[in-house]
Design an enzyme around this catalytic site. Sequence first.
Site, mmCIF file in Angstrom:
data_model
loop_
_atom_site.group_PDB
_atom_site.id
_atom_site.type_symbol
_atom_site.label_atom_id
_atom_site.label_comp_id
_atom_site.label_asym_id
_atom_site.label_seq_id
_atom_site.Cartn_x
_atom_site.Cartn_y
_atom_site.Cartn_z
ATOM 1 N N LYS A 1 36.065 89.383 55.747
ATOM 2 C CA LYS A 1 36.711 88.197 56.318
ATOM 3 C C LYS A 1 37.996 88.665 56.997
ATOM 4 O O LYS A 1 38.911 89.159 56.339
ATOM 5 C CB LYS A 1 37.031 87.171 55.235
ATOM 6 C CG LYS A 1 37.792 85.960 55.769
ATOM 7 C CD LYS A 1 38.293 85.074 54.633
ATOM 8 C CE LYS A 1 39.210 83.999 55.176
ATOM 9 N NZ LYS A 1 39.852 83.213 54.089
ATOM 10 N N GLY B 1 46.290 76.951 51.877
ATOM 11 C CA GLY B 1 46.967 76.591 50.641
ATOM 12 C C GLY B 1 47.641 75.240 50.644
ATOM 13 O O GLY B 1 48.291 74.869 49.663
ATOM 14 N N ALA C 1 40.255 76.905 54.431
ATOM 15 C CA ALA C 1 41.690 76.625 54.311
ATOM 16 C C ALA C 1 42.015 75.147 54.459
ATOM 17 O O ALA C 1 41.521 74.471 55.351
ATOM 18 C CB ALA C 1 42.515 77.435 55.308
ATOM 19 N N GLY C 2 42.849 74.672 53.549
ATOM 20 C CA GLY C 2 43.382 73.322 53.627
ATOM 21 C C GLY C 2 42.616 72.273 52.857
ATOM 22 O O GLY C 2 43.126 71.176 52.621
ATOM 23 N N ASN D 1 39.639 77.635 47.677
ATOM 24 C CA ASN D 1 40.336 78.451 46.692
ATOM 25 C C ASN D 1 41.423 77.649 45.979
ATOM 26 O O ASN D 1 41.307 77.295 44.807
ATOM 27 C CB ASN D 1 40.917 79.693 47.344
ATOM 28 C CG ASN D 1 41.534 80.684 46.355
ATOM 29 O OD1 ASN D 1 41.999 81.740 46.739
ATOM 30 N ND2 ASN D 1 41.549 80.379 45.062
ATOM 31 N N THR D 2 42.494 77.319 46.697
ATOM 32 C CA THR D 2 43.660 76.689 46.079
ATOM 33 C C THR D 2 43.311 75.411 45.331
ATOM 34 O O THR D 2 43.800 75.180 44.220
ATOM 35 C CB THR D 2 44.732 76.395 47.140
ATOM 36 O OG1 THR D 2 45.124 77.618 47.770
ATOM 37 C CG2 THR D 2 45.956 75.744 46.517
#
Length: 254
Positions: free
Chosen positions: A96, A157, A183-184, A205-206
Amino acid sequence: MDKLIIGGVEIKNRLFVGSGKYPSNEIIKDVLEGSGSQVITLALRRVDLDNKEEDILQNIPKDVILLPNTSGATNAEEAIRIARIARAMGCGNWIKIEVISDSKYLLPDNEETIKATKVLADEGFIVLPYMCPDLYAGRRLIEAGAAAVMPLGAPIGSNRGLKTKELIQIMIDELDIPIIVDAGIGKPSQAMEAMEIGAAACLVNTAIASSEDPINMARAFKMAVEGGRLAYEAKMGRESKFGNASSPLTGFLD
């Protein structure tokens, strides 16, 4: 039902997960089990082959695809070097690409990402570039050899959701390549929304790692992604600004 195939591999679970921000490496195995994910991203700095207790790879089942990222790279040359190191360390051919020189918003540099994609694809890597959603950049990444593209939904994040939804929709409509929203995404409902508009997969992830119960949150995201994809394939009804009764309004009392 369309299959998701990347680098010649069929991906049956369309939820990808990250490996950062968890309270411990040990929980990652349970998160993978709860999510059913076949793909996990990881930063090379978290791989420690000399210290098994700290080595994240000890908690990732062998049948899970490793997707090392080039986190920390600020230009194409650094991303290329990190990717080569990852392969030399035994992390495989998937990579990635993350090229970020902006320390405030952490937005990826599309131009440098395109350069790195070209070099690494030519070297046999399965390249999944993280990018700011843009149709023209997406086309150039395809020409450079990307196996899929990963446009951001919001700054990494941030847990803010699909702030770039319309741009991602354009990419989904116009590009013949898997679009993985990355993301986000902060809630399962936001992942479902991404899948409903036709995203091939979501990377989260986050939102999982920062929750009070990462294992159950992973399960929630799994169901949301599955539900969103099923809704997309079922072809949802059109919106209307007028009411449209689902039951007959005439004839019963005539």
